[in-house]
Design an enzyme around this catalytic site. Structure first.
Site, PDB file in Angstrom:
ATOM      1  N   LYS A 243      -3.305   3.218  -2.088  1.00 50.37           N
ATOM      2  CA  LYS A 243      -4.474   4.081  -2.090  1.00 50.37           C
ATOM      3  C   LYS A 243      -4.080   5.371  -1.420  1.00 50.37           C
ATOM      4  O   LYS A 243      -3.542   5.380  -0.338  1.00 50.37           O
ATOM      5  CB  LYS A 243      -5.589   3.443  -1.272  1.00 50.37           C
ATOM      6  CG  LYS A 243      -6.334   2.396  -2.033  1.00 50.37           C
ATOM      7  CD  LYS A 243      -7.503   1.930  -1.207  1.00 50.37           C
ATOM      8  CE  LYS A 243      -7.442   0.434  -1.041  1.00 50.37           C
ATOM      9  NZ  LYS A 243      -8.266  -0.062   0.026  1.00 50.37           N
TER      10      LYS A 243
ATOM     11  N   MET B 238      -8.174   8.974   9.618  1.00 49.30           N
ATOM     12  CA  MET B 238      -8.752   9.537   8.388  1.00 49.30           C
ATOM     13  C   MET B 238      -9.644  10.735   8.685  1.00 49.30           C
ATOM     14  O   MET B 238     -10.730  10.875   8.109  1.00 49.30           O
ATOM     15  CB  MET B 238      -9.572   8.452   7.646  1.00 49.30           C
ATOM     16  CG  MET B 238      -8.710   7.309   7.165  1.00 49.30           C
ATOM     17  SD  MET B 238      -9.654   5.920   6.510  1.00 49.30           S
ATOM     18  CE  MET B 238     -10.048   5.013   7.994  1.00 49.30           C
TER      19      MET B 238
ATOM     20  N   ASP C 170       0.798  -1.228   0.000  1.00 51.12           N
ATOM     21  CA  ASP C 170       0.000   0.000   0.000  1.00 51.12           C
ATOM     22  C   ASP C 170       0.829   1.276   0.000  1.00 51.12           C
ATOM     23  O   ASP C 170       2.021   1.245   0.248  1.00 51.12           O
ATOM     24  CB  ASP C 170      -0.801   0.052   1.309  1.00 51.12           C
ATOM     25  CG  ASP C 170      -2.117  -0.663   1.188  1.00 51.12           C
ATOM     26  OD1 ASP C 170      -2.505  -0.971   0.068  1.00 51.12           O
ATOM     27  OD2 ASP C 170      -2.744  -0.886   2.237  1.00 51.12           O
TER      28      ASP C 170
HETATM   29  N1  SAH Z   1      -4.531   0.036   9.212  1.00 50.54           N
HETATM   30  C1  SAH Z   1      -3.975   1.327   9.516  1.00 50.54           C
HETATM   31  C2  SAH Z   1      -4.947   2.444   9.260  1.00 50.54           C
HETATM   32  C3  SAH Z   1      -5.258   2.657   7.813  1.00 50.54           C
HETATM   33  S1  SAH Z   1      -6.431   3.914   7.556  1.00 50.54           S
HETATM   34  C4  SAH Z   1      -3.467   1.333  10.958  1.00 50.54           C
HETATM   35  O1  SAH Z   1      -3.719   0.408  11.711  1.00 50.54           O
HETATM   36  O2  SAH Z   1      -2.774   2.267  11.321  1.00 50.54           O
HETATM   37  C5  SAH Z   1      -5.406   5.267   7.086  1.00 50.54           C
HETATM   38  C6  SAH Z   1      -5.324   6.263   8.208  1.00 50.54           C
HETATM   39  O3  SAH Z   1      -4.421   5.789   9.189  1.00 50.54           O
HETATM   40  C7  SAH Z   1      -4.757   7.607   7.809  1.00 50.54           C
HETATM   41  O4  SAH Z   1      -5.754   8.437   7.253  1.00 50.54           O
HETATM   42  C8  SAH Z   1      -4.290   8.138   9.131  1.00 50.54           C
HETATM   43  O5  SAH Z   1      -5.363   8.615   9.911  1.00 50.54           O
HETATM   44  C9  SAH Z   1      -3.790   6.883   9.799  1.00 50.54           C
HETATM   45  N2  SAH Z   1      -2.340   6.726   9.641  1.00 50.54           N
HETATM   46  C10 SAH Z   1      -1.691   5.710   9.062  1.00 50.54           C
HETATM   47  N3  SAH Z   1      -0.352   5.884   9.148  1.00 50.54           N
HETATM   48  C11 SAH Z   1      -0.167   7.043   9.802  1.00 50.54           C
HETATM   49  C12 SAH Z   1       0.974   7.778  10.220  1.00 50.54           C
HETATM   50  N4  SAH Z   1       2.208   7.349   9.985  1.00 50.54           N
HETATM   51  N5  SAH Z   1       0.773   8.932  10.882  1.00 50.54           N
HETATM   52  C13 SAH Z   1      -0.462   9.389  11.153  1.00 50.54           C
HETATM   53  N6  SAH Z   1      -1.561   8.743  10.777  1.00 50.54           N
HETATM   54  C14 SAH Z   1      -1.435   7.582  10.119  1.00 50.54           C
END
Ligand code: SAH
Length: 507
Positions: free
Chosen positions: A58, A173, A36
């Site tokens: 995405k 998000m 991803d």
């Molecule tokens: N499965 C992932 C979440 C995916 S949804 C998890 O467990 O973290 C995508 C959202 O995750 C982004 O919009 C943001 O809100 C958050 N996110 C993912 N990586 C991030 C990062 N390094 N810093 C801040 N937010 C992050």
């Protein structure tokens, strides 16, 4: 690893150090890696030769591959008998659609395993100094999405009725929806003064944290130009960070630095910079491969014990020399009473890994100083010297030794070629985002950078980097190539270079 299994693997929040051991093990063995947008390019370096890597990233507003197509791909590849790693940001079962992919696999009768990852909220909490729970103040933790499927009829999140007291709310998000969310929370009776911390690119060198309270955060985030990916943390602990924040205090945190390296080589420099908080982009400009001519090797090894000096001009030379040496000999004593010289400390270290000590290292790590130091030993007249190197010339060294009447043989053990950067994820990030500085540690690094300049042209929004050099020889090459030298290390060593970077770019 049985063939045909699909592994739904969490990659963690971005910082490569936060990958689990199981995840690393599976990436190393995968036949196919499907990954991803939020997966760090560094993790791709773990794959074995021949592993097929497929980007299905995405990014808000634009989809590289539709979810159905991703699922089809997983089924197709595993039915072809491949071991497939589906690598997802954070944890696959936290807003990762991991369960949808798993159900599809069950329907297709395909074995699967799920590997949890450090989720973004957890990474954001630790790296911004915001505990997500706290014994006396925050006993409930809510993980909530700010962006629901737009096709859903009614929203499932009842913002007004989320727990208002003694809780921490972590919103995924949520950047685009922040005004609406903050409004609903306030309307629902959340305190205006409740602290909020928005952690952008959590756990990465370019992490930024925007702080405020529920009443101010919409304006704060606008002024801050907060962007996705961010985790929004709301609760008492979001205001407790003064002494718990440690990552932001690192001198190079927030800086993006580019180092040049050869394909597959982990860089000591990158590790030093990352330890100081920087985000490092390693541009794999060149590809170094073993290249030992069989006949030359036979000539060299059949009389190896007759040489007086063995001279190494790079760590790669040491590595490939000993590889070839031990294919021919079983015992290190076959080297004889040879004296050993290396161009610098890093090369010497590589020799010492074979429990062989180095007799001579010049004060300055370059071919000229090495030549001078060898001449100064007064041992060269009619002595035999073997120079181990790559295909790129060490002619000035050879000339110096010739002049001192040594009998010089050159033994090439590897070759250096330019790497194709058009599709490389690190190069792509550099083109899009730019960097605060680009660091050159050799004149060959400068020339390969210039040779690949067309694949490294910066986009309009990219930060224009300053340039740093490890020493006078590298700087001279930079000037020759019409590149500015913004700063140069005081001594030609990695330590001194890092010090200089901190002086110029550190907090
Ligand atoms: N499965 C992932 C979440 C995916 S949804 C998890 O467990 O973290 C995508 C959202 O995750 C982004 O919009 C943001 O809100 C958050 N996110 C993912 N990586 C991030 C990062 N390094 N810093 C801040 N937010 C992050």
């Amino acid at each position: 690893m049985p063939s045909g299994t699909v592994y739904l693997v969490g990659a963690g929040p971005g910082n490569p150090g936060l990958l689990t051991l199981r995840a690393k093990e599976l990436i190393e063995q995968a036949d196919v890696l499907v990954y991803d947008y939020l997966v760090h390019p560094k993790l791709l370096h773990f794959v074995k030769d021949g592993c097929e890597t497929i980007y299905v990233g995405k990014q808000a507003g634009f989809h590289s591959m539709k979810q159905e197509d991703i699922q089809k791909l997983l089924v197709e590849k595993s039915e072809a008998g491949k071991s497939v790693v589906r690598l997802k940001g954070g944890d696959p079962y936290i807003f990762g659609r991991g369960s949808e992919e798993a159900r599809q696999l069950i329907d297709a009768g395909i074995d699967f395993e799920v590997v949890p990852g450090v989720t973004a909220a957890s990474g954001a909490g630790a790296f911004s100094g915001t505990p997500l729970t706290e014994r006396n103040t925050n006993s409930t933790l809510v993980v909530v999405t700010g962006h629901e499927d737009p096709e859903k009829e009614s929203t499932m999140v009842d913002w007004a009725n989320l727990p208002k007291k003694n809780s921490t709310i972590c919103i995924y998000m949520g950047v685009g929806q922040l005004p609406r969310i903050a409004g609903e929370l306030l309307k629902g009776g959340f305190a205006k003064t409740l602290p909020v911390a928005c952690v952008e690119w959590a756990t990465m060198g370019h992490q930024r944290v925007c702080r405020g309270n529920l009443e101010t955060i919409v304006e704060d985030a606008k002024a801050f130009e907060l962007k996705a990916p961010s985790i929004i943390i709301i609760g008492e602990t979001a205001g407790m960070t003064e002494n718990l924040s440690w990552f932001e205090k690192k001198p190079l945190q927030g800086r993006r630095l580019v180092v040049t390296r050869s394909q597959g080589q982990a860089s000591e420099l990158s590790q030093k910079l990352e330890a100081l908080g920087a985000e490092v982009i390693g541009l794999p400009l060149i590809n170094i491969t073993r290249n030992v001519d069989v006949e030359t090797a036979e000539d060299v090894f059949s009389e190896i014990a007759s040489y007086d000096w063995l001279v190494f001009s790079s760590p790669n030379g040491v590595r490939y020399f000993f590889e070839a040496f031990f294919e021919r000999f079983k015992d290190i004593r076959s080297l004889g009473f040879i004296r050993i010289a290396t161009v610098g400390k890093a090369t010497a270290k590589e020799v010492e890994r074979f429990f062989v000590s180095v007799d001579l290292i010049p004060d300055e790590a370059n071919a000229d100083s090495l030549g001078d130091a060898l001449v100064k030993t007064d041992s060269l007249d009619s002595s035999k010297v073997l120079i181990v190197s790559g295909n790129l010339g060490r002619d000035s060294l050879i000339a110096k030794l010739d002049e001192a009447r040594a009998i010089v043989d050159k033994f090439e053990v590897y070759k250096t070629e330019a790497n194709d950067l058009s599709e490389n994820p690190d190069a792509k990030r550099f083109r899009e985002q730019g960097a605060d500085a680009i660091i050159f540690t050799s004149s060959s690094g400068v020339t390969s950078f210039m040779n690949q300049a067309k694949d490294l042209a910066l986009g309009a929004d990219a930060i224009r980097p300053k340039t740093a050099s490890i020493g006078p020889i590298t700087s001279a090459m930079m000037k020759q190539q019409h590149m500015p030298v913004d700063f140069e290390a005081k001594e030609a060593s990695l330590e001194s270079l890092v010090e200089r970077i901190v002086e110029n770019l550190g907090k």
